[in-house]
Design a protein around this motif. Structure first.
Motif, PDB file in Angstrom:
ATOM      1  N   VAL A  93     -44.633  33.205  -1.213  1.00 38.37           N
ATOM      2  CA  VAL A  93     -44.491  34.634  -1.461  1.00 38.37           C
ATOM      3  C   VAL A  93     -45.413  34.967  -2.629  1.00 38.37           C
ATOM      4  O   VAL A  93     -45.428  34.251  -3.632  1.00 38.37           O
ATOM      5  N   LEU A  94     -46.198  36.031  -2.498  1.00 42.75           N
ATOM      6  CA  LEU A  94     -47.112  36.455  -3.557  1.00 42.75           C
ATOM      7  C   LEU A  94     -46.751  37.882  -3.953  1.00 42.75           C
ATOM      8  O   LEU A  94     -46.812  38.796  -3.126  1.00 42.75           O
ATOM      9  N   GLY A  95     -46.371  38.066  -5.222  1.00 39.66           N
ATOM     10  CA  GLY A  95     -45.969  39.375  -5.708  1.00 39.66           C
ATOM     11  C   GLY A  95     -47.081  40.060  -6.482  1.00 39.66           C
ATOM     12  O   GLY A  95     -47.639  39.487  -7.421  1.00 39.66           O
ATOM     13  N   PHE A  96     -47.395  41.292  -6.079  1.00 37.93           N
ATOM     14  CA  PHE A  96     -48.429  42.099  -6.728  1.00 37.93           C
ATOM     15  C   PHE A  96     -47.806  43.378  -7.270  1.00 37.93           C
ATOM     16  O   PHE A  96     -47.587  44.324  -6.510  1.00 37.93           O
ATOM     17  N   PRO A  97     -47.479  43.419  -8.567  1.00 41.07           N
ATOM     18  CA  PRO A  97     -46.897  44.625  -9.149  1.00 41.07           C
ATOM     19  C   PRO A  97     -47.847  45.816  -9.036  1.00 41.07           C
ATOM     20  O   PRO A  97     -49.064  45.664  -9.158  1.00 41.07           O
ATOM     21  N   SER A  98     -47.251  46.977  -8.791  1.00 42.30           N
ATOM     22  CA  SER A  98     -48.027  48.213  -8.744  1.00 42.30           C
ATOM     23  C   SER A  98     -47.194  49.332  -9.353  1.00 42.30           C
ATOM     24  O   SER A  98     -45.988  49.415  -9.112  1.00 42.30           O
ATOM     25  N   VAL A 136     -37.147  34.665 -10.345  1.00 41.27           N
ATOM     26  CA  VAL A 136     -38.378  34.565  -9.556  1.00 41.27           C
ATOM     27  C   VAL A 136     -39.229  33.383 -10.004  1.00 41.27           C
ATOM     28  O   VAL A 136     -39.550  33.250 -11.185  1.00 41.27           O
ATOM     29  N   THR A 137     -39.570  32.541  -9.039  1.00 43.28           N
ATOM     30  CA  THR A 137     -40.467  31.409  -9.293  1.00 43.28           C
ATOM     31  C   THR A 137     -41.729  31.487  -8.434  1.00 43.28           C
ATOM     32  O   THR A 137     -42.644  30.697  -8.641  1.00 43.28           O
ATOM     33  N   PHE A 138     -41.757  32.395  -7.455  1.00 49.90           N
ATOM     34  CA  PHE A 138     -42.955  32.499  -6.623  1.00 49.90           C
ATOM     35  C   PHE A 138     -44.093  33.120  -7.440  1.00 49.90           C
ATOM     36  O   PHE A 138     -43.851  33.778  -8.451  1.00 49.90           O
ATOM     37  N   PRO A 139     -45.341  32.894  -7.023  1.00 53.09           N
ATOM     38  CA  PRO A 139     -46.490  33.383  -7.790  1.00 53.09           C
ATOM     39  C   PRO A 139     -46.514  34.910  -7.913  1.00 53.09           C
ATOM     40  O   PRO A 139     -46.338  35.628  -6.930  1.00 53.09           O
ATOM     41  N   MET A 140     -46.746  35.351  -9.139  1.00 51.95           N
ATOM     42  CA  MET A 140     -46.891  36.773  -9.433  1.00 51.95           C
ATOM     43  C   MET A 140     -48.296  37.005  -9.980  1.00 51.95           C
ATOM     44  O   MET A 140     -48.878  36.125 -10.615  1.00 51.95           O
ATOM     45  N   PHE A 141     -48.796  38.211  -9.759  1.00 51.44           N
ATOM     46  CA  PHE A 141     -50.152  38.545 -10.140  1.00 51.44           C
ATOM     47  C   PHE A 141     -50.163  39.771 -11.040  1.00 51.44           C
ATOM     48  O   PHE A 141     -49.150  40.438 -11.216  1.00 51.44           O
ATOM     49  N   LYS A 199     -51.291  27.867   4.242  1.00 46.07           N
ATOM     50  CA  LYS A 199     -49.891  28.266   4.019  1.00 46.07           C
ATOM     51  C   LYS A 199     -49.616  29.587   4.735  1.00 46.07           C
ATOM     52  O   LYS A 199     -50.526  30.371   4.998  1.00 46.07           O
ATOM     53  N   VAL A 200     -48.346  29.837   5.022  1.00 46.68           N
ATOM     54  CA  VAL A 200     -47.918  31.146   5.492  1.00 46.68           C
ATOM     55  C   VAL A 200     -47.663  31.973   4.242  1.00 46.68           C
ATOM     56  O   VAL A 200     -46.968  31.525   3.321  1.00 46.68           O
ATOM     57  N   LEU A 201     -48.252  33.165   4.185  1.00 48.83           N
ATOM     58  CA  LEU A 201     -48.135  34.012   3.001  1.00 48.83           C
ATOM     59  C   LEU A 201     -47.333  35.267   3.309  1.00 48.83           C
ATOM     60  O   LEU A 201     -47.481  35.850   4.388  1.00 48.83           O
ATOM     61  N   LEU A 202     -46.521  35.662   2.363  1.00 50.76           N
ATOM     62  CA  LEU A 202     -45.848  36.946   2.407  1.00 50.76           C
ATOM     63  C   LEU A 202     -46.309  37.685   1.154  1.00 50.76           C
ATOM     64  O   LEU A 202     -45.924  37.329   0.041  1.00 50.76           O
ATOM     65  N   ILE A 203     -47.195  38.663   1.339  1.00 51.97           N
ATOM     66  CA  ILE A 203     -47.794  39.404   0.228  1.00 51.97           C
ATOM     67  C   ILE A 203     -47.028  40.715   0.081  1.00 51.97           C
ATOM     68  O   ILE A 203     -46.904  41.480   1.044  1.00 51.97           O
ATOM     69  N   VAL A 204     -46.532  40.962  -1.140  1.00 54.29           N
ATOM     70  CA  VAL A 204     -45.645  42.103  -1.370  1.00 54.29           C
ATOM     71  C   VAL A 204     -46.078  42.863  -2.620  1.00 54.29           C
ATOM     72  O   VAL A 204     -46.306  42.255  -3.667  1.00 54.29           O
ATOM     73  N   LYS A 222     -60.823  37.874  -5.036  1.00 54.46           N
ATOM     74  CA  LYS A 222     -60.507  37.534  -6.421  1.00 54.46           C
ATOM     75  C   LYS A 222     -59.253  38.281  -6.836  1.00 54.46           C
ATOM     76  O   LYS A 222     -59.116  39.485  -6.584  1.00 54.46           O
ATOM     77  N   VAL A 223     -58.344  37.545  -7.449  1.00 55.05           N
ATOM     78  CA  VAL A 223     -57.098  38.116  -7.963  1.00 55.05           C
ATOM     79  C   VAL A 223     -56.873  37.545  -9.353  1.00 55.05           C
ATOM     80  O   VAL A 223     -57.460  36.532  -9.724  1.00 55.05           O
ATOM     81  N   LYS A 224     -56.015  38.202 -10.100  1.00 53.52           N
ATOM     82  CA  LYS A 224     -55.677  37.737 -11.437  1.00 53.52           C
ATOM     83  C   LYS A 224     -54.193  37.399 -11.456  1.00 53.52           C
ATOM     84  O   LYS A 224     -53.365  38.211 -11.062  1.00 53.52           O
ATOM     85  N   THR A 225     -53.870  36.192 -11.922  1.00 57.45           N
ATOM     86  CA  THR A 225     -52.460  35.827 -12.034  1.00 57.45           C
ATOM     87  C   THR A 225     -51.806  36.714 -13.092  1.00 57.45           C
ATOM     88  O   THR A 225     -52.493  37.346 -13.898  1.00 57.45           O
TER      89      THR A 225
END
Length: 159
Positions: free
Chosen positions: A59-64, A88-93, A25-30, A8-11
């Motif tokens: 590409v999936l962006g996860f701010p930290s 940036v247009t790729f999904p961010m969380f 899909k091929v994912l690049l998680i950052v 589970k993740v939150k957009t």
């Protein structure tokens, strides 16, 4: 968890979801940050996404905010910063923790599947990248200093 798609993740807009929509899909998680020396990598991440999204890359962006408090903003501020400054247009969380006691389960899984240098599981800094194949297998881990362009060959081989 049976697969990466179950977490589970939150957009960044606050909607709870899983990674199921990215199955196949091929994912690049950052893990990303807005006030970091590596922040210009948003340009390279977006370029990869634009170049290969039709072929199946996401590409999936996860701010930290865990590294030098370099992601202090709200989700809205992060989203605006990324859009205005880097297009940036790729999904961010939503912001997550990638290390420590409250590590997000997705990152606990990624780190256990593919430990870093000398077997350490901790994320060393912002812009650590995990490459996931179409079947959800964690294939490769790249450190912060690895520019997105430098992993294009690995991405292409999985598409």
């Amino acid at each position: 968890m049976t697969s990466i798609y179950d977490f589970k993740v939150k957009t960044i807009n606050g909607t709870e979801t899983t990674l199921e929509p990215y199955k196949g899909k091929v994912l690049l998680i950052v893990n990303v940050a807005s006030k970091c020396g590596f922040t210009p990598q948003y340009n390279g991440l977006e370029a990869l996404y634009q170049k290969y999204k039709e072929s199946g890359l996401v590409v999936l962006g996860f701010p930290s905010n865990q590294f030098g408090s370099q992601e202090p903003g709200t989700e809205e501020e992060i989203q605006n910063f990324c859009r205005v400054n880097f297009g940036v247009t790729f999904p961010m969380f939503s912001k997550i923790k990638v290390n420590g006691e409250n590590t997000h389960p997705l990152y606990a899984y990624l780190k256990s599947e593919l430990p870093g240098f000398l077997g350490t599981e901790s994320i060393k800094w912002n812009f650590t990248k995990f490459l996931i194949d179409k079947n959800g297998k964690v294939i490769q881990r790249f450190g912060s200093a690895t520019k997105p362009k430098e992993i294009e060959k690995e991405i292409k081989s999985l598409l």
